[in-house]
Enzyme design. Structure first.
Site, PDB file in Angstrom:
ATOM      1  N   ARG A   1      -8.466   0.465   6.194  1.00  0.00           N
ATOM      2  CA  ARG A   1      -8.328   0.605   4.771  1.00  0.00           C
ATOM      3  C   ARG A   1      -9.562   0.051   3.705  1.00  0.00           C
ATOM      4  O   ARG A   1      -9.912   0.388   2.812  1.00  0.00           O
ATOM      5  CB  ARG A   1      -6.892   0.607   4.067  1.00  0.00           C
TER       6      ARG A   1
ATOM      7  N   TYR B   1     -13.482  -2.408  -0.373  1.00  0.00           N
ATOM      8  CA  TYR B   1     -14.476  -1.767  -0.716  1.00  0.00           C
ATOM      9  C   TYR B   1     -15.728  -2.573  -1.010  1.00  0.00           C
ATOM     10  O   TYR B   1     -17.029  -2.535  -0.495  1.00  0.00           O
ATOM     11  CB  TYR B   1     -14.312  -1.035  -2.321  1.00  0.00           C
TER      12      TYR B   1
ATOM     13  N   TYR C   1      -2.884  -9.952   4.526  1.00  0.00           N
ATOM     14  CA  TYR C   1      -2.773  -8.668   5.132  1.00  0.00           C
ATOM     15  C   TYR C   1      -4.016  -8.210   5.474  1.00  0.00           C
ATOM     16  O   TYR C   1      -5.039  -7.940   4.753  1.00  0.00           O
ATOM     17  CB  TYR C   1      -2.290  -7.869   3.962  1.00  0.00           C
TER      18      TYR C   1
ATOM     19  N   THR D   1       0.870  -1.247   0.033  1.00  0.00           N
ATOM     20  CA  THR D   1      -0.030  -0.005   0.073  1.00  0.00           C
ATOM     21  C   THR D   1       0.968   1.335  -0.059  1.00  0.00           C
ATOM     22  O   THR D   1       0.470   2.059  -0.554  1.00  0.00           O
ATOM     23  CB  THR D   1      -0.827  -0.046   1.250  1.00  0.00           C
ATOM     24  N   THR D   2       1.846   1.209   0.712  1.00  0.00           N
ATOM     25  CA  THR D   2       2.871   2.307   0.937  1.00  0.00           C
ATOM     26  C   THR D   2       3.428   2.573  -0.391  1.00  0.00           C
ATOM     27  O   THR D   2       3.873   4.141  -0.569  1.00  0.00           O
ATOM     28  CB  THR D   2       3.869   2.190   2.069  1.00  0.00           C
TER      29      THR D   2
ATOM     30  N   ILE E   1       5.832  -5.143   9.443  1.00  0.00           N
ATOM     31  CA  ILE E   1       6.518  -4.665   8.171  1.00  0.00           C
ATOM     32  C   ILE E   1       5.972  -3.251   8.232  1.00  0.00           C
ATOM     33  O   ILE E   1       4.717  -2.736   8.372  1.00  0.00           O
ATOM     34  CB  ILE E   1       5.351  -5.344   6.969  1.00  0.00           C
TER      35      ILE E   1
ATOM     36  N   LYS F   1       0.045 -10.326   8.004  1.00  0.00           N
ATOM     37  CA  LYS F   1       0.245  -8.963   8.605  1.00  0.00           C
ATOM     38  C   LYS F   1      -1.038  -8.279   9.227  1.00  0.00           C
ATOM     39  O   LYS F   1      -1.978  -8.145   8.427  1.00  0.00           O
ATOM     40  CB  LYS F   1       0.821  -8.211   7.259  1.00  0.00           C
TER      41      LYS F   1
END
Length: 291
Positions: free
Chosen positions: A140, A109, A135, A46-47, A206, A164
């Site tokens: 999010r 979503y 994850y 994502t980062t 992470i 994660k």
């Protein structure tokens, strides 16, 4: 999967002022992470602003990163999304050379049920030739991977090796630790939660803030792994406020500003993200002087 223990970093994707990927800055950042002691790297999580990259750009970043790392540390690829068939296709086409695992975010979503999440990861596990890291980041995605679903996936698929966890739900994490297979790994997905999660039994982090402070994050993880929590608390406290500032106007906007101050590219991000404002910049500058 000892390769996934300790401190990992979710690398940013540097951009130049025109919005193109700055591969020179990415290469310098990779060298910085390795030199400063990061245990492994994650490319295009994502980062890395992966949602704003084209499929060709993703391939170039993965290839460049693998070539630059050249086997010096383990490397994980972020491949996830809310279209299961498309993610399966990407995984089957992915060039695994240089990579040890895939990190795949829970579908966002769509808000699938727990059975939908299970079936999504079942399809990924069956498609992947590499170990898979779940994850869970409800803030999010809009949905949560329940502990029972995590454990079910861990028990039924040998190549689902870790999660994660960024839910912030310590009761849920405790259930995972209690019920998981012995070799299944719990990894912190939230920098401020690293110390308490490792006290609970997580094997590392992470990190986002590790882009800017790799040596500190790596040392924090090592101290926790050795049970030296009194020493770890000093680093934990030192990084708390700067981590908050990294996220206050969206990730990775804050950490990219810090990296710019340290000489690792510009603080450019792609829309819909925008660089942090002047007030946040001033707060970050003040905190950097303290650190």
């Amino acid at each position: 999967m000892n390769e996934l223990k300790g401190a990992g970093v979710a690398l940013v994707t540097p951009f130049d002022a025109d919005g193109a990927i700055d591969f020179e800055a990415l290469g310098n950042l990779i060298e910085y992470q390795i030199t400063e002691g990061m245990d492994y790297l994650v490319s295009l999580g994502t980062t890395g602003e992966t949602a704003t990259l084209t499929s060709e750009e993703r391939k170039h970043v993965w290839k460049y990163t693998a070539d630059k790392v050249a086997g010096r540390v383990p490397l994980v690829a972020g491949i996830g999304g809310n279209n299961t068939a498309e993610i399966v296709k990407q995984i089957k086409e992915f060039d695994v050379a240089g990579y040890c695992a895939i990190l795949s975010v829970s579908p966002y979503y769509n808000k699938p049920t727990q059975e939908g999440i299970y079936q999504h990861y079942k399809a990924i596990a069956q498609a992947s030739s590499l170990p898979v890291i779940l994850y869970n980041v409800p803030g999010r995605t809009g949905s949560n991977i329940a502990a029972a679903t995590t454990v079910r996936l861990a028990r039924e698929f040998n190549n689902i090796v870790a999660i994660k966890e960024a839910s912030g739900n310590f009761a849920q994490m405790s259930e995972i630790m209690r019920d998981k297979p012995e070799d299944f790994l719990l990894i912190s997905g939230d920098d401020p939660a690293t110390l308490p999660m490792m006290a609970l039994g997580a094997v590392g982090i992470i990190s986002v803030v590790g882009n800017a402070f790799p040596a500190k994050v790596a040392e924090l993880a090592r101290l926790c792994a050795e049970g030296r929590y009194a020493e770890a608390r000093t680093i934990h406290a030192q990084l708390l406020y700067i981590t908050d500032l990294c996220f206050v106007e969206g990730n990775p906007c804050g950490v990219k500003y810090i990296l710019q101050q340290k000489g690792f590219g510009k603080d450019c991000v792609r829309l819909p993200l925008v660089p942090v404002g002047e007030q946040t910049q001033q707060k970050i500058d003040n905190e950097l002087r303290k650190i």
